[in-house]
Design a protein around this motif. Structure first.
Motif, PDB file in Angstrom:
ATOM      1  N   THR A   1      -3.772  10.451  -0.776  1.00  0.00           N
ATOM      2  CA  THR A   1      -4.446  10.017  -2.001  1.00  0.00           C
ATOM      3  C   THR A   1      -5.197   8.713  -1.771  1.00  0.00           C
ATOM      4  N   LEU A   2      -5.200   8.248  -0.516  1.00  0.00           N
ATOM      5  CA  LEU A   2      -5.857   6.984  -0.187  1.00  0.00           C
ATOM      6  C   LEU A   2      -7.306   7.239   0.212  1.00  0.00           C
TER       7      LEU A   2
ATOM      8  N   VAL B   1       5.562  -3.271  -0.356  1.00  0.00           N
ATOM      9  CA  VAL B   1       5.025  -3.700   0.934  1.00  0.00           C
ATOM     10  C   VAL B   1       6.138  -4.292   1.799  1.00  0.00           C
ATOM     11  N   GLU B   2       7.025  -5.051   1.161  1.00  0.00           N
ATOM     12  CA  GLU B   2       8.142  -5.634   1.902  1.00  0.00           C
ATOM     13  C   GLU B   2       9.122  -4.555   2.373  1.00  0.00           C
ATOM     14  N   LEU B   3       9.512  -3.660   1.467  1.00  0.00           N
ATOM     15  CA  LEU B   3      10.504  -2.642   1.805  1.00  0.00           C
ATOM     16  C   LEU B   3       9.980  -1.648   2.835  1.00  0.00           C
ATOM     17  N   LEU B   4       8.691  -1.341   2.768  1.00  0.00           N
ATOM     18  CA  LEU B   4       8.114  -0.340   3.661  1.00  0.00           C
ATOM     19  C   LEU B   4       7.394  -0.953   4.857  1.00  0.00           C
ATOM     20  N   ASP B   5       7.474  -2.275   4.983  1.00  0.00           N
ATOM     21  CA  ASP B   5       6.907  -2.972   6.148  1.00  0.00           C
ATOM     22  C   ASP B   5       5.418  -2.668   6.321  1.00  0.00           C
TER      23      ASP B   5
ATOM     24  N   THR C   1      -6.225  -2.996   6.906  1.00  0.00           N
ATOM     25  CA  THR C   1      -6.651  -1.995   7.893  1.00  0.00           C
ATOM     26  C   THR C   1      -7.194  -0.768   7.178  1.00  0.00           C
ATOM     27  N   PRO C   2      -8.373  -0.247   7.575  1.00  0.00           N
ATOM     28  CA  PRO C   2      -8.869   0.991   6.972  1.00  0.00           C
ATOM     29  C   PRO C   2      -7.865   2.132   7.160  1.00  0.00           C
ATOM     30  N   VAL C   3      -7.764   2.979   6.164  1.00  0.00           N
ATOM     31  CA  VAL C   3      -6.774   4.051   6.183  1.00  0.00           C
ATOM     32  C   VAL C   3      -6.943   4.942   7.410  1.00  0.00           C
ATOM     33  N   ARG C   4      -8.184   5.189   7.831  1.00  0.00           N
ATOM     34  CA  ARG C   4      -8.421   6.072   8.976  1.00  0.00           C
ATOM     35  C   ARG C   4      -7.866   5.502  10.284  1.00  0.00           C
TER      36      ARG C   4
ATOM     37  N   GLN D   1       2.418   4.956   9.087  1.00  0.00           N
ATOM     38  CA  GLN D   1       1.884   3.895   8.230  1.00  0.00           C
ATOM     39  C   GLN D   1       1.153   4.485   7.029  1.00  0.00           C
ATOM     40  N   ARG D   2       0.363   5.529   7.270  1.00  0.00           N
ATOM     41  CA  ARG D   2      -0.359   6.169   6.166  1.00  0.00           C
ATOM     42  C   ARG D   2       0.598   6.784   5.157  1.00  0.00           C
ATOM     43  N   MET D   3       1.683   7.399   5.667  1.00  0.00           N
ATOM     44  CA  MET D   3       2.653   8.005   4.762  1.00  0.00           C
ATOM     45  C   MET D   3       3.318   6.950   3.892  1.00  0.00           C
ATOM     46  N   ARG D   4       3.669   5.812   4.488  1.00  0.00           N
ATOM     47  CA  ARG D   4       4.260   4.724   3.707  1.00  0.00           C
ATOM     48  C   ARG D   4       3.256   4.183   2.699  1.00  0.00           C
TER      49      ARG D   4
END
Length: 317
Positions: free
Chosen positions: A100-101, A133-137, A144-147, A153-156
């Protein structure tokens, strides 16, 4: 009233196939059939089944993407297909194979766009974003661009995006697909903490049964569009006829161990494998073995849930 209430749900699709140069045949495929279940607030439910069983179709009806062919469906007191806008404020959805990003934007900009779409108050948005952001690091990936993000990282990032507006219900469709062991562990810890702190209801569909064992107390097994089991993990093991295993290392080789409540499944030198019912306590078996034999070591192996599910499918077929 349950948070999710499904009764006699049906969904069919019309399929047209070529049967000649210009002729076409028309048939109906029943993806979901007579499906009934309910989910209470704060439950973490595993929704599992083989490919084509109807899991994703169910999720799409629960979110209002698809309209049911028959049956009744209420989510948070709303009709998903008719009140989709109101429902969107109360649910979060993550499809593991879709995002969805915004692909070319930094992760932070995707979150800002979602803040405006959901009209999240600034203070609430900042609090949620900082927390997730803290919990998921994700601190080092915000610009950073999603691509350019890794799959983990994208899943988080997708999970953060789904939770920024404080949904009551979180639907996760294959959320750990392609993730490494470390990323899976971090994600499971986060989901457990989210449920404990905010009573967020979780409906999880996955082929990774370790996710189910780590997160869910209740399992709904679906096959050919209908429920074939709805209950606890322990009950699933009992229904599948599975057993636990006591691995015994004796000091010396000997005949098969004979104790009440267990039976020897395998013997290799001084090591013997004893099976006993899943619902039974291991303590009496362990005590009986220790009292009657010279034991060097003991360990217990839990039944493999994949074998239980496979047996359930084969019996259903």
């Amino acid at each position: 009233m349950p948070l999710i209430d499904v009764s006699g749900l049906e969904r069919t699709f019309v399929v047209r196939r070529r049967a000649g140069f210009v002729r076409r045949t028309r048939s109906e495929v029943r993806a979901v059939h007579d499906l009934t279940f309910s989910v209470e607030t704060g439950e973490m439910v595993g929704y599992i089944g083989p490919n084509g069983a109807g899991k994703s179709t169910t999720i799409k009806m629960l979110t209002g993407i698809l309209v049911p062919t028959a049956g009744s469906l209420r989510v948070a007191g709303l009709d998903p297909s008719r009140q989709r806008t109101q429902l969107a404020q109360r649910i979060g959805v993550v499809f593991g194979q879709r995002t969805t990003l915004w692909w070319d934007l930094p992760l932070r900009d995707s979150f800002e766009l979602l803040r405006k779409i959901y009209r999240i108050p600034d203070a609430r948005y900042r609090e949620n974003l900082d927390r997730f952001v803290e919990l998921l690091d994700l601190g080092d990936q915000l610009d950073t661009p999603v691509r350019q993000l890794s799959l983990g990282q994208r899943m988080r990032g997708d999970i953060t995006a789904a939770l920024l507006h404080d949904p009551e219900i979180l639907y996760l469709d294959e959320p750990t697909i392609g993730l490494d062991v470390v990323s899976k562990g971090r994600l499971r810890e986060f989901l457990r903490a989210l449920n404990a702190e905010r009573s967020t209801t979780l409906l999880l569909t996955t082929h990774d049964l370790q996710d189910i064992e780590a997160l869910c107390d209740r399992v709904i097994v679906i096959d050919h569009g209908t429920s074939v089991y709805d209950g606890s993990l322990g009950g699933l093991h009992a229904q599948g006829g599975s057993s636990r295993t006591l691995v015994v290392d004796l000091v010396d080789e000997g005949p098969p161990i004979d104790v009440p409540g267990a039976w020897v499944r395998k013997v290799e030198g001084p090591r013997q494998w004893l099976s006993f019912p899943t619902e039974a306590s291991a303590a009496p078996v362990v005590a009986a073995v220790a009292a009657a034999y010279d034991v060097a070591d003991l360990s217990i192996q839990e039944p493999d849930i994949e074998d239980v599910i496979r047996d359930l499918y084969s019996r259903g077929a």
